[in-house]
Design an enzyme around this catalytic site. Structure first.
Site, PDB file in Angstrom:
ATOM      1  N   PHE A 141       0.851  -1.192   0.000  1.00 55.80           N
ATOM      2  CA  PHE A 141       0.000   0.000   0.000  1.00 55.80           C
ATOM      3  C   PHE A 141       0.881   1.234   0.000  1.00 55.80           C
ATOM      4  O   PHE A 141       1.750   1.386   0.866  1.00 55.80           O
ATOM      5  CB  PHE A 141      -0.924   0.030   1.222  1.00 55.80           C
ATOM      6  CG  PHE A 141      -1.912   1.159   1.154  1.00 55.80           C
ATOM      7  CD1 PHE A 141      -3.085   1.037   0.435  1.00 55.80           C
ATOM      8  CD2 PHE A 141      -1.637   2.381   1.773  1.00 55.80           C
ATOM      9  CE1 PHE A 141      -3.982   2.098   0.334  1.00 55.80           C
ATOM     10  CE2 PHE A 141      -2.528   3.445   1.676  1.00 55.80           C
ATOM     11  CZ  PHE A 141      -3.706   3.304   0.962  1.00 55.80           C
ATOM     12  N   ASP A 226       9.196   2.384   1.606  1.00 56.05           N
ATOM     13  CA  ASP A 226       8.020   3.117   2.067  1.00 56.05           C
ATOM     14  C   ASP A 226       7.854   2.840   3.557  1.00 56.05           C
ATOM     15  O   ASP A 226       7.348   1.795   3.961  1.00 56.05           O
ATOM     16  CB  ASP A 226       6.785   2.672   1.272  1.00 56.05           C
ATOM     17  CG  ASP A 226       5.515   3.384   1.738  1.00 56.05           C
ATOM     18  OD1 ASP A 226       5.529   3.980   2.836  1.00 56.05           O
ATOM     19  OD2 ASP A 226       4.500   3.319   1.012  1.00 56.05           O
ATOM     20  N   LYS A 255       2.751   9.264   8.298  1.00 52.32           N
ATOM     21  CA  LYS A 255       1.890   9.059   9.472  1.00 52.32           C
ATOM     22  C   LYS A 255       2.398   9.619  10.808  1.00 52.32           C
ATOM     23  O   LYS A 255       1.940  10.630  11.265  1.00 52.32           O
ATOM     24  CB  LYS A 255       1.552   7.574   9.601  1.00 52.32           C
ATOM     25  CG  LYS A 255       0.659   7.090   8.452  1.00 52.32           C
ATOM     26  CD  LYS A 255      -0.021   5.790   8.752  1.00 52.32           C
ATOM     27  CE  LYS A 255      -1.121   5.494   7.750  1.00 52.32           C
ATOM     28  NZ  LYS A 255      -0.695   4.990   6.440  1.00 52.32           N
TER      29      LYS A 255
HETATM   30  C1  PLP Z   1      -0.922   5.221   5.017  1.00 50.29           C
HETATM   31  C2  PLP Z   1       0.115   4.790   4.060  1.00 50.29           C
HETATM   32  C3  PLP Z   1       0.361   5.507   2.875  1.00 50.29           C
HETATM   33  C4  PLP Z   1      -0.490   6.674   2.438  1.00 50.29           C
HETATM   34  O1  PLP Z   1      -0.387   7.742   3.322  1.00 50.29           O
HETATM   35  P1  PLP Z   1      -1.443   8.968   3.214  1.00 50.29           P
HETATM   36  O2  PLP Z   1      -0.936   9.936   4.237  1.00 50.29           O
HETATM   37  O3  PLP Z   1      -2.796   8.405   3.548  1.00 50.29           O
HETATM   38  O4  PLP Z   1      -1.380   9.487   1.846  1.00 50.29           O
HETATM   39  C5  PLP Z   1       1.414   5.107   2.070  1.00 50.29           C
HETATM   40  N1  PLP Z   1       2.184   4.069   2.415  1.00 50.29           N
HETATM   41  C6  PLP Z   1       1.981   3.341   3.533  1.00 50.29           C
HETATM   42  C7  PLP Z   1       2.898   2.220   3.858  1.00 50.29           C
HETATM   43  C8  PLP Z   1       0.936   3.687   4.391  1.00 50.29           C
HETATM   44  O5  PLP Z   1       0.727   2.966   5.502  1.00 50.29           O
END
Ligand code: PLP
Length: 404
Positions: A141, A226, A255
């Protein structure tokens, strides 16, 4: 002691029904105040929060140093653009660089934006040699904007938005041979979460991330990690890659980056960062003084209170509860996946009923990928809160456990 609010949850819900785009499934509760791992709704009910801020509130609700820093900053400057130097942004960039791999920071406001920046950097870096493709992992994700969505290898998030950005391809997580055959001389980057969060708290197999790094090196491909969900201490190290003795070329974090204030960052080695020349990328609010002061206060709190070590201990306390449930309910507990305060409990049944039952009992948790209970508690959750919440969760699990 709930703060007085001007309307009930029902009134707020009615307002949303009329005026807010219905793109979220929401619980029928309006939250109005929080302190640490406690949060209160508009009716004054206190809830224990094992998922504060969807992983953003790594220090719980309203951590005092962060509240103080933001209060101080809003009285000095709320926003200045990146056409000026901003002292707090420089200090925050140095703090992040020194706690990671000596890179340079591009600041933005969210995880998706951080990944967009990382992907643009990698493409700009590879442009002269014809490298533009990006390989990512199934069940990963990376966010909802177009490049981040195109990197997110989950068909349910693509539906309705095709065609996606060209040049993205997908391989299974924890599968080095598949990755090796997906790389070619047009590949600019591999993007991977060191622990898949939304995909179900999937831990890397021993040697996997090390193998990804080696393949990238051999094939001249950049490695983007990420760490939007894993970063800034969630796993008991500043960044999850630090459990593995490797370094990325680009790392993204959002986050928890500023303890709940909106912030994102892409950190790149100076060599890769140099590919972004003035004018090639920007974010109006990125690196604003409020977010940077909040981020600095978050780092100060984690260090002053020894919270990286505390996060590891919290994870182990949850593990001991979960292991007891596995013995008691062997037909229900499929797997336990924990690193620091990134906590997954895979069930043999759909987990959404457990989430609703827990909320009725005053405990906020999350379920992801159907059968996985996901907890992203605060680093400073107290032992008594862990035990109290786990007792509640155990009751909810007993109601759905298949009878032996
Ligand atoms: C939450 C998340 C995102 C997206 O972040 P947003 O602030 O909602 O755009 C991207 N990568 C990972 C691993 C995430 O947990």
């Amino acid at each position: 002691m709930a703060q007085a609010t001007t309307q009930t949850s029902a009134e707020t819900i009615a307002q949303f029904d009329r005026y807010v785009v219905p793109n979220y499934r929401r619980y029928p509760v309006c939250l109005v105040r929080g302190e640490g791992s406690w949060v209160w709704d508009a009716e004054g009910r206190r809830l224990l929060d094992f998922f504060p801020g969807w992983g953003c509130n790594l220090l719980g609700h309203c951590p005092p140093r962060v509240v103080e820093a933001v209060r101080d900053q809003v009285g000095q400057l709320i926003h200045v653009p990146n056409t000026w130097y901003i002292e707090a942004q420089g200090a925050f960039a140095q703090a992040l660089s020194e706690r990671s791999f000596g890179g340079q920071c591009f600041f933005c406001n969210s995880g998706a934006e951080a990944n967009e920046a990382a992907i643009k950097m990698a493409k700009a870096f590879g442009h002269a040699s014809g490298r533009y493709k990006v390989v990512s992992m199934e069940n990963g994700f990376h966010g909802r904007t177009y490049a981040a969505l195109s990197a997110t290898a989950q068909p349910k998030y693509h539906a309705g938005f095709e065609p996606l950005v060209p040049g993205f391809s997908y391989v299974p997580f924890n599968h080095l041979e598949a990755l090796a055959s997906a790389l070619d001389d047009q590949t600019a980057a591999v993007i991977v979460e060191p622990i898949q969060g939304e995909g179900g708290i999937n831990l890397p197999a021993p040697g996997y991330l090390e193998g990804v790094r080696r393949l990238c090196d051999e094939r001249g491909v950049l490695l983007i990690l990420d760490e939007v969900q894993t970063g800034l201490g969630r796993t008991g190290e500043w960044f999850a890659y630090q459990h593995h003795g490797i370094e990325p070329d680009i790392l993204t974090c959002a986050k928890a980056l500023a303890a709940g204030v909106a912030a994102g960052v892409a950190i790149a080695t100076p060599e890769v960062a140099a590919a972004l020349k003035p004018g090639m990328h920007a974010s109006t609010f990125g690196g604003n003084p409020i977010a940077c002061r909040a981020g600095l206060a978050a780092i100060e709190t984690i260090e002053a209170d020894g919270l990286l070590a505390r996060g590891r201990a919290v994870g182990e306390r949850f593990r001991s509860h979960f292991e007891r449930w596995r013995a008691e309910m062997p037909g229900l507990v499929r797997d336990i996946r924990i690193r620091g305060v990134m906590i997954g409990l895979e069930l043999s049944v759909d987990a959404s009923a457990v989430v609703v039952d827990c909320m009725d009992r005053g405990l906020l948790i999350n379920a992801t990928h159907g059968t996985v209970i996901r907890l992203l508690p605060a680093l400073n959750v107290a032992d008594e809160q862990i035990d109290e919440g786990c007792a509640t969760l155990a009751d909810a699990l007993r109601r759905v456990a298949p009878q032996a």
